[in-house]
Design an enzyme around this catalytic site. Structure first.
Site, short mmCIF file in Angstrom:
data_model
loop_
_atom_site.label_atom_id
_atom_site.label_comp_id
_atom_site.label_asym_id
_atom_site.label_seq_id
_atom_site.Cartn_x
_atom_site.Cartn_y
_atom_site.Cartn_z
CE LYS A 207 53.57 45.79 34.46
NZ LYS A 207 53.65 46.85 33.45
CB CYS A 263 48.80 46.97 31.75
SG CYS A 263 50.19 46.62 30.65
NE ARG A 331 46.08 43.07 24.71
CZ ARG A 331 47.39 42.84 24.85
NH1 ARG A 331 47.81 41.75 25.46
NH2 ARG A 331 48.26 43.70 24.36
#
Length: 446
Positions: A207, A263, A331
């Site tokens: 990830k 992310c 974000r």
């Protein structure tokens, strides 16, 4: 199968809804009673195309429910997914695992029968083993396995990504857990989507490595774009030329004002910190983080040039504030760096965004919100195209220019061209990685 999903944020809600559409019986849990009340009314607390209708379909079918009662949700569940937030911890760059560990402990105290406890949240390498220890300590007699199942969902295309994934990554420690996870993802196995089954640590690392690589690719083309501006090259042509190389590929090679979102900023910082903790600095990742912030500030310099060296007293219209189109997520959006610089420099800033106002009102004080780009541009000295929403891809540029006091356009997503700007009557146009145009400058090649 019966599944409990702990957390109804972006990852938890999308995953829970999609699992229910696979045919599983899914209960989504959240501690926030207002959010659960909203979901029970059929309202979706985030913007994601198609999520509202898919949620309604599975609620009506009796496969999807919402509750604040964790113990009730996991009673009889064969798998419990942890999908809570792992924000960057203030001061040190670490991922904050307090929500993950609290959820693990609460699950352990409530669980009675064998269950696979699956971490869906993005967590540093070694977290799942720590989760296992927390569960053992909280409930020494519980029969359970842990699994790592990181998500790879793009905001704005999350449902399609879940239903037609490039791959599903599952980290496990036992055949029993592998069987449970295989049954959960059976619809994808049947359609031959790749399922990567590995150990816990490798699943966790996949990830972070994936997101850091994509962030690097974005940052690389942005740095090349800066050099294109100095040398006279066109970054769109450069991107096309290198993207045709099968070893490179054409995705994530679009120059712009820097990456943002939920992310990439968080995960690059966490990976850098993991490297430091293990005495092996992630030098490329650390540099990517630095360069990305520099790119956002470089955009401010572009806007300053278009405003003749001062924002003071200028009216500036900003089209788009979310970090990307088809989401309401603010974000680490470039807007959060660029717009405060405009306001701080004395500009009157107007903003329009199809979905950004709900979050943006609190994050961007001192701006006025408009419901359409032409109202936003009325009597403006500069229009800044900051997010490439479809609504901004086919603007009537002549109409936009006529509305403005000083028709100047900063196209930070390279949607238009010098030729488009000239035809529309703009006196100045600048983009990213291409040559700017000003009516009083030397003629440019179209």
């Amino acid at each position: 199968m019966k599944i409990a999903m702990i957390g109804t944020g972006y990852v938890g809600l999308v995953s829970g809804v999609c699992f229910s559409d696979f045919g599983h019986d899914v209960t989504c849990v959240d501690k926030n009673p207002d959010k659960i009340a909203m979901l029970l009314r059929g309202e979706v607390p985030i913007f994601e195309p198609g999520l509202d209708s898919l949620m309604a379909k599975n609620v009506d079918a009796g496969r999807l429910s919402f509750t604040t009662d964790l113990a009730k949700a996991i009673d009889g569940a064969e798998a419990v997914f942890i999908a809570v937030g792992t924000p960057t911890r203030r001061g040190d760059g670490h991922a904050d695992l307090s929500y993950v560990m609290a959820a693990a402990e609460e699950i352990a105290r409530a669980a009675k029968d064998y269950v696979v406890i699956v971490t869906k949240s993005t967590v540093p390498v070694g977290t799942n083993r720590a989760v296992k220890q927390v569960i053992k300590k909280a409930n020494p007699t519980l029969d359970f396995d842990v699994a790592s199942n990181p998500e790879f969902l793009r905001e704005g295309a999350a449902i399609d990504d879940f239903m037609k994934p490039d791959r599903v990554v599952v980290g496990i420690q036992s055949e029993r857990a592998a069987d449970v996870m295989a049954e959960i993802y059976r619809p994808l196995y049947l359609r031959d989507f790749p399922i990567v089954t590995t150990d816990l640590e490798s699943a966790e690392m996949i990830k972070y490595a994936a997101n850091a690589f994509l962030a690097t690719k974005i940052t690389f083309i942005n740095e090349i774009a800066a050099l294109c501006e100095r040398t006279g090259a066109d970054v769109k042509q450069v991107s096309h030329g290198i993207g045709l190389d099968g070893r490179i590929g054409n995705k994530f090679l679009h120059a712009g004002p820097g990456y943002g979102g939920s992310c990439f900023p968080k995960d690059t910082r966490a990976l850098a910190r993991i490297g430091q903790d293990h005495g092996l600095p992630m030098q490329i990742t650390e540099k990517v983080i630095t360069v990305n912030e520099e790119m956002k500030r470089r955009m401010i310099d572009k806007l300053l040039d278009l405003c003749d060296g001062s924002f003071n007293g200028k009216t500036i219209a900003v089209l788009g504030v979310t970090f990307k189109p088809n989401t309401d997520d603010m974000r680490d959006a470039p807007a959060l760096t660029i717009i405060p610089a405009l306001v701080g420099g004395g500009a009157r800033v107007r903003v329009t965004d199809p979905q950004g106002q709900r979050e943006g009102e609190a994050l961007l004080p001192g701006v006025s919100w408009q419901d359409d780009p032409y109202k936003c541009a009325n009597k403006a000295d500069l229009v800044v195209l900051l997010t490439e929403w479809n609504e901004f891809r086919a603007l009537d540029l002549k109409r936009l220019a006529r509305k403005m006091t000083s028709p100047r356009l900063a196209d930070l997503r390279n949607i238009y061209s010098v030729k488009d700007a000239k035809r529309a009557g703009f006196e100045a146009y600048d983009s990213v990685g291409r040559q700017p145009y000003r009516h009083d400058a030397h003629p440019q090649q179209d």
